[in-house]
Scaffold this motif. Structure first.
Motif, PDB file in Angstrom:
ATOM      1  N   VAL A   1     -30.008 -15.954  11.721  1.00 24.66           N
ATOM      2  CA  VAL A   1     -31.332 -16.085  12.229  1.00 24.66           C
ATOM      3  C   VAL A   1     -31.804 -14.595  12.725  1.00 24.66           C
ATOM      4  O   VAL A   1     -32.848 -14.345  12.773  1.00 24.66           O
ATOM      5  N   ALA A   2     -30.762 -13.679  13.067  1.00 27.93           N
ATOM      6  CA  ALA A   2     -31.243 -12.520  13.419  1.00 27.93           C
ATOM      7  C   ALA A   2     -32.215 -11.655  12.423  1.00 27.93           C
ATOM      8  O   ALA A   2     -33.028 -10.846  12.676  1.00 27.93           O
ATOM      9  N   LYS A   3     -31.747 -12.035  11.108  1.00 25.98           N
ATOM     10  CA  LYS A   3     -32.569 -11.360  10.051  1.00 25.98           C
ATOM     11  C   LYS A   3     -33.800 -12.394   9.367  1.00 25.98           C
ATOM     12  O   LYS A   3     -34.959 -11.782   9.267  1.00 25.98           O
ATOM     13  N   HIS A   4     -33.360 -13.513   9.474  1.00 27.42           N
ATOM     14  CA  HIS A   4     -34.654 -14.389   8.660  1.00 27.42           C
ATOM     15  C   HIS A   4     -35.614 -14.933   9.770  1.00 27.42           C
ATOM     16  O   HIS A   4     -36.863 -15.126   9.410  1.00 27.42           O
ATOM     17  N   GLY A   5     -35.264 -14.853  10.960  1.00 24.77           N
ATOM     18  CA  GLY A   5     -36.211 -15.187  11.887  1.00 24.77           C
ATOM     19  C   GLY A   5     -36.693 -16.280  12.348  1.00 24.77           C
ATOM     20  O   GLY A   5     -37.542 -16.573  13.366  1.00 24.77           O
ATOM     21  N   VAL A   6     -36.075 -17.391  11.583  1.00 25.76           N
ATOM     22  CA  VAL A   6     -36.526 -18.932  11.684  1.00 25.76           C
ATOM     23  C   VAL A   6     -35.676 -19.431  13.114  1.00 25.76           C
ATOM     24  O   VAL A   6     -34.205 -19.567  12.978  1.00 25.76           O
ATOM     25  N   LEU A   7     -36.257 -19.755  14.156  1.00 29.06           N
ATOM     26  CA  LEU A   7     -35.510 -20.186  15.262  1.00 29.06           C
ATOM     27  C   LEU A   7     -35.866 -21.694  15.762  1.00 29.06           C
ATOM     28  O   LEU A   7     -35.408 -22.159  16.822  1.00 29.06           O
TER      29      LEU A   7
END
Length: 315
Positions: free
Chosen positions: A68-74
């Motif tokens: 998630v830190a890279k793709h940003g989908v939370l």
């Protein structure tokens, strides 16, 4: 525009079944998933501490190979993502490696420019089939239609996707509406029958005997007994991966704990593609390598081989 890369022998099918609890599988009639496990492995995956136990973040991690830190989908709204930098494997393979790819399913954020999506930005072929309403019954119909579409595409030699992702969402929806009781368990068994149809579609291909197929089946998260997820309980954060194919030793446990990021990494490895270091993948290919080569068409027993599609005869 450059032409498509020659297909070669290698193919990959990833089947994503949303919200299937690992602890319930031994109680259920899932012969097709059992066949995949017998031809390779079925192993638990723990959703990492940084990742909410929600479908959006988990599926993004599975198909991009980064966390998630890279793709940003939370969350289930995919807004704020960095999928342009860290695309899903069907998009990357189509754009960078000129491979035929295919993605199919019925959950909007995965396939449409809605709710911050799509997660699957530009596969070679995309099939979005919407449920008519948000009910367990409508989602079962949706998954039936998705499966029929995928059977058609996977079974054709002219379309011939080299990497495919098929999403089945009814199990998760059933849990949300009805909890993890009898209806949920029946939905898991229905999803297994659809998995069997997809495996049969591979076998019906004209060139199947000359092809080397990797099949990966994966779930994103679990559910609490009353239905629902998003917390950090063991039931919610326990997922699983099952897989067979070249380099995966039948019946051998993975050599290390698996992570959702490993799925995309293994897709590239199965297609004999070395990831560019600039992709900064967080996952690694599965590590259950046979001592001697195993025929991936008949991977269960190299002495007296049994095709994983033939391990069961039920529908």
């Amino acid at each position: 525009m450059s032409s498509l890369w020659p297909a070669g022998r290698r193919r990959v099918l990833v089947v994503g079944i949303d919200g299937v609890r690992l602890d319930l599988l031994p109680e259920l009639h899932t012969p097709h998933l059992d066949a995949v496990a017998a031809a390779g492995f079925l192993a638990p995956v723990e959703v990492d501490e940084a990742t909410p136990t929600m479908s959006g973040p988990c599926w993004a991690t599975i198909v991009t190979g980064v966390g998630v830190a890279k793709h940003g989908v939370l969350g289930n709204h995919l807004g704020g993502n960095r999928l342009d930098v860290f695309p899903d494997f069907t998009t990357r393979l189509a754009a960078v490696h000129r491979r035929r790819t295919f993605a199919a399913g019925g959950w909007e954020p995965l396939f449409l420019a809605r709710s911050g999506g799509p997660l699957f930005a530009a596969p070679g072929r995309l099939s979005y089939i919407a449920p008519l309403e948000d009910t367990p019954e409508a989602w079962e119909v949706c998954d039936e239609r998705v499966t029929a579409e995928a059977e058609y595409v996977l079974g054709r030699s002219d379309d011939d996707p080299q990497a495919s992702f098929v999403y089945l969402g009814a199990v998760d929806e059933t849990a949300h509406f009805l909890g993890c009781g009898p209806e949920y368990r029946r939905s898991v068994e229905a999803a297994d029958r659809r998995l069997g149809r997809l495996l049969d579609a591979l076998r019906r291909r004209a060139g199947y005997q000359e092809e080397e197929w990797t099949v990966i089946v994966v779930t994103d998260h679990g559910h609490v007994d009353q239905g629902g997820h998003g917390g950090r309980s063991v039931l919610e954060r326990t997922a699983w991966i099952a897989a067979y194919g070249p380099g995966i030793a039948p019946g051998a446990a993975p050599a290390r704990p698996l992570h959702h990021t490993d799925v995309a990494a293994h897709v590239y490895a199965a297609l004999e593609i070395a990831p560019d270091p600039h992709w900064t993948l967080d996952g690694r290919p599965f590590e259950t390598v046979a001592a001697e080569p195993v025929d991936p068409v008949d991977p269960v027993d190299p002495v007296d081989p049994v095709d994983p599609v033939e391990l069961v005869t039920v529908g």
